[in-house]
Scaffold this motif. Structure first.
Motif: not given
Ligand SMILES: [Zn+2]
Length: 412
Positions: A251, A261, A263, A268
């Protein structure tokens, strides 16, 4: 050895216990005199503490067969010490998005069983994931005629943002929920201590205990499979950061406002080089109107196309490689490791550690007269990660057992 102040004696003794046990683990079968040399602890203290460890059942004496061999010097055979293998049966598990891998190990670290169950976890709840883990563990034990009651502890590796000490999962690709007290759920599900950590940290532990990281003070493990992870070992110790979310190499940002991403953030590294990132691009490059294709097969097809010279496929891997080399150069500039180990399933796709990527990494890293970090590729699958989880469990259990040894009246 530094002479202690009165009152520091017990603390020093337990510190010495830890150091001696660690030395025996590191050296394998070893004589007391070698332990004293290795740790810098005085011979009488080593004798006294190893007697405690033998009495506690953590360490055992074995006869040095070489000292009995024909031609060896006469006299009493030499006695060595080693970690007592059957002191405890320990488990290690790696939870992935589509399967759970469990390994069983004796206390010395020898693997006795290895078991994998398929389980699609992505849309499961944390409790359902725990249930899958429990089933995988019970099945691994059953294969050797044992049950949960025979296991002393379990280490568990989970991808995502995991704070090991608190057993807290801020985010994991294995379930939708965020901020989950996953460690507490595990403790409730099993009748023994469970130790949780980020899976890439456990890959680093596995390399340190069983792989290329043995005896290396500073090294970095970069793992690439569904996601990109990293484990950092500095001065022989795993570095986790304050909140346990350090070393999130996947990340680090390689492009401002870049690709989305898993997340939730953008740009990332993982969003360019992980399985799902390549698949996102592959769905465009491969026959978009064709029948749906299983992810692993799609990746293999994309890789085959690149190898055959397909320009679109090549451009996908080329971009991933460039992003990866940029991230690696940043790592080298920050940590200056002696060794970088690439580990994981994705290592099948050699574009990520090909000469071109490594050249680009070196071009972006600070250059001095001494050689750049050594690079090693380790194509272990989930078994390695599960073994790292077992190492975590052995460490955690050892700490608990040492804490429970009643301190002696006098320090040796
Ligand atoms: Zn990420």
């Amino acid at each position: 050895m530094i002479e202690p102040f009165p009152g520091q004696v017990q603390g020093l003794r337990s510190q010495n216990r830890r150091a001696i046990l660690a030395a025996i683990r590191r050296l394998g079968r070893t004589a007391r005199v070698d332990i004293a040399r290795e740790t810098g602890i005085s011979a009488p203290t080593v004798t006294s503490i190893t007697a405690d460890l033998v009495a506690q059942g953590l360490v055992e004496e074995v006869v040095d067969e070489e000292s009995r061999a024909p031609g060896a010097t006469r006299g009493r055979p030499r006695v060595l010490l080693r970690i007592r293998p059957d002191a405890f049966l320990v488990g290690g598990a790696k939870i992935s998005e589509d399967h759970v891998t469990v390994t069983l190990m004796d206390f010395e670290g020898t693997e006795s069983q290895h078991h994998v169950i398929e389980a699609r976890l992505l849309d499961k709840t944390p409790l359902e994931v725990v249930a899958h883990l429990r089933r995988a563990t019970e099945e691994a034990l059953a294969e050797t005629g044992r049950g949960l009651g025979d296991l002393s502890c379990l280490g568990v590796g989970l991808p995502g943002f995991v704070e090991s000490g608190r057993g807290w999962v801020y985010w994991s690709p294995c379930f939708r929920a965020r901020d989950v007290p996953f460690g507490a759920l595990l403790e409730e599900a099993f009748p023994f201590p469970v130790f949780l950590d980020n899976d890439a940290n456990l890959a680093a532990l596995a390399e340190q205990w069983f792989g290329y990281g043995r005896g290396v003070a500073d090294f970095i493990v970069v793992t690439i499979e569904q996601g990109v992870g990293m484990g950092i070992v500095l001065d022989h110790r795993l570095f986790r950061g304050t909140r346990g979310i350090g070393a999130e190499f996947g990340h680090v940002k390689v492009e401002r406002d870049g690709a989305l991403c898993r997340c939730g953030q953008r740009g990332c590294l993982e969003a360019y080089v992980a399985d799902y990132a390549l698949l996102r691009e592959a769905s465009m490059a491969l026959d978009p109107g064709g029948p749906p294709i299983e992810p692993r097969a799609a990746l293999d097809a994309l890789f085959a196309a690149a190898k055959a010279g397909d320009r679109t496929a090549l451009s996908i891997f080329d971009r991933a490689g460039r992003m990866f080399s940029l991230g690696l150069a940043n790592l080298v500039n920050i940590f200056d490791p002696g060794l970088i180990i690439f580990s994981g399933e994705q290592m099948r796709y050699d574009f990520l550690y090909g000469a071109r990527v490594l050249d680009q990494m070196r071009a972006n890293a600070i250059t001095v007269e001494r050689p750049a970090p050594r690079i090693r590729v380790h194509k272990w699958g989930d078994r390695l990660w599960a073994m790292g989880a077992a190492a975590l469990a052995i460490d955690g259990l050892t700490e608990r057992v040492l804490r429970d040894i009643p301190p002696r009246e006098a320090a040796g």
